[in-house]
Design an enzyme around this catalytic site. Structure first.
Site, PDB file in Angstrom:
ATOM      1  CB  SER A  56      26.025  41.052  43.354  1.00 45.18           C
ATOM      2  OG  SER A  56      26.921  40.483  42.433  1.00 45.18           O
ATOM      3  CE  LYS A  59      28.345  37.824  44.857  1.00 44.23           C
ATOM      4  NZ  LYS A  59      28.492  38.735  43.740  1.00 44.23           N
ATOM      5  CB  SER A 116      30.584  41.940  44.986  1.00 41.69           C
ATOM      6  OG  SER A 116      29.336  41.461  44.522  1.00 41.69           O
TER       7      SER A 116
END
Length: 393
Positions: A56, A59, A116
């Site tokens: 993540s 991102k 997230s």
């Protein structure tokens, strides 16, 4: 040409540097990169250019492109975006969006930063994609990353979902984090938000996973990551006083290890290094010979204060030298970049600091040119400067 520093400056440096060696920091992370943002000093490099699954943490690239779109007017914070079946299909960490939703850009950004949300990333991606697909947006992410100098980043999706070839290096993640902090101060405070209860629909997913935010150490961002392949990672930043540290770590085996290593890095970076003003703007560092000038020499000065970060624990020494191609050719203009001050502290990368002309040096008259020709012919106009200076307490 290499010049020794003038004796008065060397004496001053001896007083300033209380000398400079810090023990190398050992980390359990598979890869790590730590940078002092204030001075640009690299404090730790462990496999920092290895392209790894970022989970993540990737991102952050989707967020950068969303911020750029808002800044450019291609998105507004208030507009609402539809949720596709593809976006809704993501598992893992999500905002629990479905195809009946229209979600504001502001909520989607918070959903990515705090929660997230894999689904939130896909909504942004499909909106900004040149072909309306997440895959098209991923190709755009890769192209934009290259423009930013992120040479070890390749994206297959918008959120870090495990996919072949989806990779980033720790150095690239720190570069990306630095861009977010520097270029988008209006959005950066969102990274320090500890909770976001979107629509009350997911009480089990309202907390920011960044373990540093609850500690009183100046932490204010950025993004955690975890998959089975990548392990546990974090791109973090903390500010104490006038200094900011940015770091990225990956490959840890638990949330606890991630929290412990992250806190250790922040503590080490702030306690084991200190920022020192080496010289003030306009302070003469050295002087250099000038060819065919009205004056035979010109002072070399920094265009701005020279602030460097150095270890503070153990005794040691700093080597430094002024380097330029000389003699310099007149005319010379005040402020013209002419040389570099090269510092070589132990256990830190070499530092290269530009030096500029202190004053104008116009072209000399006929007599100067004749005299220069004569001295050159007789071999008298040669470099006699000594090569290096060593500064210690």
């Amino acid at each position: 040409m290499r010049l020794s520093l003038p004796s008065m400056l060397a004496f001053g440096l001896a007083l300033v540097f209380s000398v400079v060696q810090a023990s190398a920091f050992e980390t359990r992370a598979r890869a790590a990169f730590v940078m002092d943002q204030t001075t640009g000093t690299v404090l730790l490099n462990k496999n920092a250019d290895e392209a790894l699954p970022p989970a993540s943490m990737s991102k952050l690239m989707t967020l950068l492109m969303a911020f750029e779109a808002v800044r450019d007017g291609r998105l507004t914070m208030q507009e609402t975006l539809p949720v596709s079946q593809h976006a809704m299909s993501y598992g893992g960490s999500t905002m629990f969006l479905d195809t009946t939703d229209r979600v504001s850009v502001e909520d989607l950004l918070r959903g990515i930063i705090v929660l997230s949300g894999n689904d939130a990333c896909a909504v942004i991606a499909e909106t900004l994609s040149p072909d309306g697909t997440e895959a098209g947006f991923a190709r755009l992410m890769t192209r934009r990353a290259r423009q930013l100098g992120m040479t070890n980043s390749t994206f297959a999706n918008s959120n870090g979902w495990p996919a072949p070839g989806h990779r980033m290096s720790m150095r690239d993640l720190v570069l990306l984090a630095n861009t977010l902090i520097t270029d988008f101060p209006e959005f950066y405070p969102m990274f320090s938000e500890t909770q976001f209860a979107f629509d009350g629909r997911a009480p089990q997913n309202v907390n920011n996973r960044n373990p540093l935010l609850k500690l009183d150490i100046g932490a204010d961002g950025l993004k955690t990551g975890h998959t089975q392949e990548a392990g546990y990672g974090l791109v973090g930043s903390a500010r104490q006083g006038n200094r900011r540290v940015i770091f990225a770590i990956s490959g840890l085996d638990s949330e606890r290890a991630r929290a412990e290593v992250s806190e250790q890095i922040v503590s080490w970076a702030f306690r084991q290094f200190s920022e020192i003003t080496l010289a003030r703007e306009g302070q003469r560092i050295a002087d250099a010979k000038v060819w065919m000038g009205k004056s035979p020499r010109v002072g070399l000065v920094p265009a701005e204060d020279i602030d460097v970060l150095l270890p503070v624990l153990a005794q040691g020494k700093v080597q430094g030298e002024v380097v330029y191609n000389g003699p310099l050719q007149a005319p010379i203009t005040a402020g013209q970049e002419l040389a570099e001050l090269v510092l070589m502290p132990e256990d830190l990368p070499e530092m290269r600091i530009p030096l500029v002309a202190e004053v104008d040096v116009p072209l000399g008259g006929f007599g100067v040119r004749i005299n220069t020709a004569v001295t050159t012919f007789s071999g008298q106009f040669t470099a006699t400067d000594t090569p290096q200076v060593e500064v210690s307490q």
